[in-house]
Enzyme design. Sequence first.
Site, mmCIF file in Angstrom:
data_model
loop_
_atom_site.group_PDB
_atom_site.id
_atom_site.type_symbol
_atom_site.label_atom_id
_atom_site.label_comp_id
_atom_site.label_asym_id
_atom_site.label_seq_id
_atom_site.Cartn_x
_atom_site.Cartn_y
_atom_site.Cartn_z
ATOM 1 N N HIS A 243 10.602 9.059 13.651
ATOM 2 C CA HIS A 243 9.458 8.174 13.320
ATOM 3 C C HIS A 243 8.148 8.977 13.270
ATOM 4 O O HIS A 243 7.180 8.659 13.961
ATOM 5 C CB HIS A 243 9.357 7.038 14.347
ATOM 6 C CG HIS A 243 8.586 5.848 13.853
ATOM 7 N ND1 HIS A 243 8.820 4.575 14.284
ATOM 8 C CD2 HIS A 243 7.572 5.734 12.961
ATOM 9 C CE1 HIS A 243 7.992 3.727 13.697
ATOM 10 N NE2 HIS A 243 7.215 4.412 12.879
ATOM 11 N N ILE A 244 8.179 9.995 12.398
ATOM 12 C CA ILE A 244 7.016 10.906 12.327
ATOM 13 C C ILE A 244 6.156 10.678 11.078
ATOM 14 O O ILE A 244 5.207 11.434 10.846
ATOM 15 C CB ILE A 244 7.460 12.393 12.327
ATOM 16 C CG1 ILE A 244 8.499 12.653 11.215
ATOM 17 C CG2 ILE A 244 7.960 12.818 13.691
ATOM 18 C CD1 ILE A 244 8.816 14.128 10.993
ATOM 19 N N ARG B 157 0.826 -1.227 0.000
ATOM 20 C CA ARG B 157 0.000 0.000 0.000
ATOM 21 C C ARG B 157 0.847 1.259 0.000
ATOM 22 O O ARG B 157 0.707 2.137 -0.845
ATOM 23 C CB ARG B 157 -0.850 0.012 1.279
ATOM 24 C CG ARG B 157 -2.294 -0.249 1.074
ATOM 25 C CD ARG B 157 -3.025 -0.131 2.404
ATOM 26 N NE ARG B 157 -2.295 -0.761 3.492
ATOM 27 C CZ ARG B 157 -2.536 -1.986 3.950
ATOM 28 N NH1 ARG B 157 -3.493 -2.707 3.436
ATOM 29 N NH2 ARG B 157 -1.827 -2.499 4.936
ATOM 30 N N GLU C 24 14.591 2.634 19.026
ATOM 31 C CA GLU C 24 13.895 3.916 19.128
ATOM 32 C C GLU C 24 13.492 4.162 20.565
ATOM 33 O O GLU C 24 12.873 3.286 21.161
ATOM 34 C CB GLU C 24 12.653 3.909 18.231
ATOM 35 C CG GLU C 24 13.025 3.809 16.763
ATOM 36 C CD GLU C 24 11.834 3.894 15.799
ATOM 37 O OE1 GLU C 24 10.708 4.151 16.256
ATOM 38 O OE2 GLU C 24 12.053 3.727 14.602
ATOM 39 N N ALA D 281 3.797 8.828 10.182
ATOM 40 C CA ALA D 281 2.343 8.711 10.339
ATOM 41 C C ALA D 281 1.757 9.884 11.122
ATOM 42 O O ALA D 281 0.540 9.942 11.330
ATOM 43 C CB ALA D 281 2.017 7.411 11.057
HETATM 44 C C1 MLT Z 1 2.811 2.441 11.691
HETATM 45 O O1 MLT Z 1 3.268 1.294 11.723
HETATM 46 O O2 MLT Z 1 1.604 2.664 11.645
HETATM 47 C C2 MLT Z 1 3.718 3.620 11.742
HETATM 48 O O3 MLT Z 1 5.043 3.245 11.609
HETATM 49 C C3 MLT Z 1 3.504 4.448 12.943
HETATM 50 C C4 MLT Z 1 3.575 3.676 14.223
HETATM 51 O O4 MLT Z 1 4.299 2.710 14.338
HETATM 52 O O5 MLT Z 1 2.864 4.032 15.138
#
Ligand code: MLT
Length: 316
Positions: free
Chosen positions: A281-282, A151, A263, A284
């Site tokens: 890790h931003i 996706r 992380e 999303a």
């Molecule tokens: C996800 O897997 O949805 C993104 O990497 C964000 C997250 O891990 O919260």
Amino acid sequence: MSDILVTENIQGASMIRLMEDLDVEFDAYLWQNRDLLKQKLQDTQALIVRNQTQVNQELIDAAPQLKIIARAGVGLDNVDTDYAQAKGIIVCFTPDANSLSVAELTIGLMMALLRRIPEARQDTLTGGWNRIKFTGTELYGKTFGLIGMGRIGSMTATRAHAFGMKIIAADPYLAADAPVLKELNGRLVSLDELLAESDVISCHSPLTPDTRKMLTYSHFSQMKPDAFFINTSRGEVVDERGLTQALLEHKLAGAALDVRETEPPEQSPLNQMENVILTPHIAAFTVEAQERVVDSVCEDVRLVLSGKPAINVFKP
Ligand code: MLT
């Protein structure tokens, strides 16, 4: 003890409504205290997590009343889905909620790398005005290689194609005649071909036992010396020491990493490299994606606790 336990920082209007309507305990830092978390799980029927709560066998065994684990995000590498489902616990996630935001950040990082935006900003802030030094490269006509064309990979490729980039993809689950490749005039290639041909490589692979440390020094050494690497998937897919070594030896031109092996990360030589962009890790984290993510998990928890089928159930 509450019916619903939220162990990470998962906020939004739907969460507020859930807390008004049902018995919810919200503790954004509970994931850090495993003993307390296990105690609190005794009576919990619904557990809502992001990616930091390790929902392994030990945790699931501590929750005899658990009916649903709702993962606010798409990666399920922190949830033992097989074990949960074997125990009859429904695992929900938010497969479509943040893909667009991740794709957009990937494109943003690519432009920042190729036009050296963070370096130019830093130089300007410290009094510089070095136009020639910050000569970049265009995206148009360059080859964009995707490792993983699910996706998020497909949405990213669509956007890169709109910039006039050529699309190639390495993905063991993709057919050479997949509609997305036809639409984008793209090609399915082997990983070796992708490493050798791409000007920008973007990783969109889930973390599984097969993909852990899948990209090593030897892979980065196969890249063109003027090519860039971007990772917005999972940090553990990359052997970070191998990438660091390859960057130190100029095997590639630069990298952008939104995700890291650990992380938050330890101190790293990557921090000192001007050709490396690091973000926490931003991918999303946009207003829109987070609203969709929180709406989705809250809705599924409500459904399951009222005896109805959930919508976004993970199916292995
Ligand atoms: C996800 O897997 O949805 C993104 O990497 C964000 C997250 O891990 O919260």
